[in-house]
Design a protein around this motif. Structure first.
Motif, mmCIF file in Angstrom:
data_model
loop_
_atom_site.group_PDB
_atom_site.id
_atom_site.type_symbol
_atom_site.label_atom_id
_atom_site.label_comp_id
_atom_site.label_asym_id
_atom_site.label_seq_id
_atom_site.Cartn_x
_atom_site.Cartn_y
_atom_site.Cartn_z
ATOM 1 N N ASP A 196 0.833 -1.217 0.000
ATOM 2 C CA ASP A 196 0.000 0.000 0.000
ATOM 3 C C ASP A 196 0.862 1.259 0.000
ATOM 4 O O ASP A 196 0.594 2.200 -0.745
ATOM 5 C CB ASP A 196 -0.943 0.010 1.207
ATOM 6 C CG ASP A 196 -2.059 -0.998 1.081
ATOM 7 O OD1 ASP A 196 -2.366 -1.433 -0.054
ATOM 8 O OD2 ASP A 196 -2.622 -1.381 2.127
ATOM 9 N N ALA A 197 1.905 1.271 0.828
ATOM 10 C CA ALA A 197 2.788 2.437 0.870
ATOM 11 C C ALA A 197 3.517 2.603 -0.459
ATOM 12 O O ALA A 197 3.660 3.727 -0.948
ATOM 13 C CB ALA A 197 3.783 2.304 2.018
ATOM 14 N N TYR A 198 3.971 1.493 -1.049
ATOM 15 C CA TYR A 198 4.638 1.580 -2.351
ATOM 16 C C TYR A 198 3.680 2.139 -3.403
ATOM 17 O O TYR A 198 4.059 3.004 -4.194
ATOM 18 C CB TYR A 198 5.181 0.214 -2.790
ATOM 19 C CG TYR A 198 5.736 0.255 -4.186
ATOM 20 C CD1 TYR A 198 6.928 0.911 -4.462
ATOM 21 C CD2 TYR A 198 5.045 -0.318 -5.252
ATOM 22 C CE1 TYR A 198 7.432 0.989 -5.761
ATOM 23 C CE2 TYR A 198 5.544 -0.250 -6.545
ATOM 24 C CZ TYR A 198 6.728 0.406 -6.789
ATOM 25 O OH TYR A 198 7.213 0.486 -8.070
ATOM 26 N N ASN A 199 2.450 1.647 -3.412
ATOM 27 C CA ASN A 199 1.463 2.120 -4.386
ATOM 28 C C ASN A 199 1.195 3.619 -4.252
ATOM 29 O O ASN A 199 0.857 4.284 -5.227
ATOM 30 C CB ASN A 199 0.153 1.345 -4.246
ATOM 31 C CG ASN A 199 0.211 -0.020 -4.887
ATOM 32 O OD1 ASN A 199 0.986 -0.271 -5.802
ATOM 33 N ND2 ASN A 199 -0.639 -0.922 -4.394
ATOM 34 N N LYS A 200 1.343 4.173 -3.036
ATOM 35 C CA LYS A 200 1.026 5.582 -2.780
ATOM 36 C C LYS A 200 2.227 6.510 -2.859
ATOM 37 O O LYS A 200 2.058 7.727 -2.812
ATOM 38 C CB LYS A 200 0.389 5.709 -1.394
ATOM 39 C CG LYS A 200 -0.965 5.035 -1.295
ATOM 40 C CD LYS A 200 -1.495 5.070 0.114
ATOM 41 C CE LYS A 200 -2.787 4.269 0.215
ATOM 42 N NZ LYS A 200 -3.231 4.112 1.608
ATOM 43 N N ARG B 251 1.686 1.155 -11.243
ATOM 44 C CA ARG B 251 0.923 1.084 -9.992
ATOM 45 C C ARG B 251 -0.496 1.581 -10.204
ATOM 46 O O ARG B 251 -0.734 2.357 -11.117
ATOM 47 C CB ARG B 251 1.608 1.949 -8.917
ATOM 48 C CG ARG B 251 2.952 1.445 -8.536
ATOM 49 C CD ARG B 251 3.678 2.370 -7.575
ATOM 50 N NE ARG B 251 3.859 3.686 -8.190
ATOM 51 C CZ ARG B 251 4.077 4.812 -7.530
ATOM 52 N NH1 ARG B 251 4.166 4.806 -6.229
ATOM 53 N NH2 ARG B 251 4.222 5.951 -8.153
ATOM 54 N N PRO B 252 -1.424 1.167 -9.401
ATOM 55 C CA PRO B 252 -1.283 0.354 -8.188
ATOM 56 C C PRO B 252 -1.307 -1.142 -8.525
ATOM 57 O O PRO B 252 -1.898 -1.561 -9.517
ATOM 58 C CB PRO B 252 -2.498 0.723 -7.358
ATOM 59 C CG PRO B 252 -3.548 1.055 -8.368
ATOM 60 C CD PRO B 252 -2.799 1.687 -9.529
#
Length: 173
Positions: free
Chosen positions: A10-14, A41-42
């Motif tokens: 989730d953090a990587y996607n954001k 992403r995501p």
């Protein structure tokens, strides 16, 4: 050591694009692969990200693979290490004669194929690595290039997995 570890999907996607590219570059040593993966992403889950990373790696041209290979250290050395063979032996708890055999085989491999040896070595002993290198010297160049890409994919997946950490990441991110 990776700067980005256990960040969670989730953090990587954001993450902002530039930071996401940097995080993946630490894993794969390819700006184009890292940028394309970040732009995709995501990702719904780790497996989807891993499959996309594999597809991007296998789509790279040979020049890009050669650039990636330049980032890998010689067998038995860590990136940026200037230690002598004796110091390396102490670090890796290997016999000096084994380290010399690995160096010799790596030199023959480089001379034969024109690029450095790479192998996903987690869980393998120095004897196993030497045997694999010796066996792979019997391959033709095209076969070896395919093997190299497969080894790079294994390494990338391991590093990406370490970057992401467990599903959900750790609390510090």
């Amino acid at each position: 050591m990776l700067l980005h570890q256990g960040i969670g999907l989730d953090a990587y996607n954001k993450m902002p694009l530039q930071r996401a590219v940097h995080a993946v570059y630490e894993c794969c040593y390819s700006v184009s692969l890292a940028a394309d993966l970040a732009r995709g992403r995501p990702y719904a889950n780790h497996d989807q990200l891993f499959r996309r990373a594999d597809a991007l790696l296998f789509a790279l041209g040979e020049d890009s693979i050669d650039s990636i290979l330049q980032a890998y250290p010689d067998i038995g050395r860590r990136p940026g290490s200037e230690k002598s063979r004796a110091e390396q032996c102490a670090v890796f708890d290997e016999r000096p004669e084994m380290m010399a055999a690995l160096e010799g085989a790596a030199a023959r491999y480089l001379e034969h194929f024109g690029f450095g040896f790479v192998m996903f070595v987690n869980g393998y002993s120095a004897d196993d690595v030497l045997a694999a290198m010796t066996d792979r010297l019997h391959n033709d160049r095209d076969t070896e290039r395919k093997i190299v890409r497969n080894e790079l994919a294994k390494i990338n997946r391991t590093r990406l997995d370490r970057m992401l950490g467990p599903e959900g990441g750790y609390d510090n991110w």
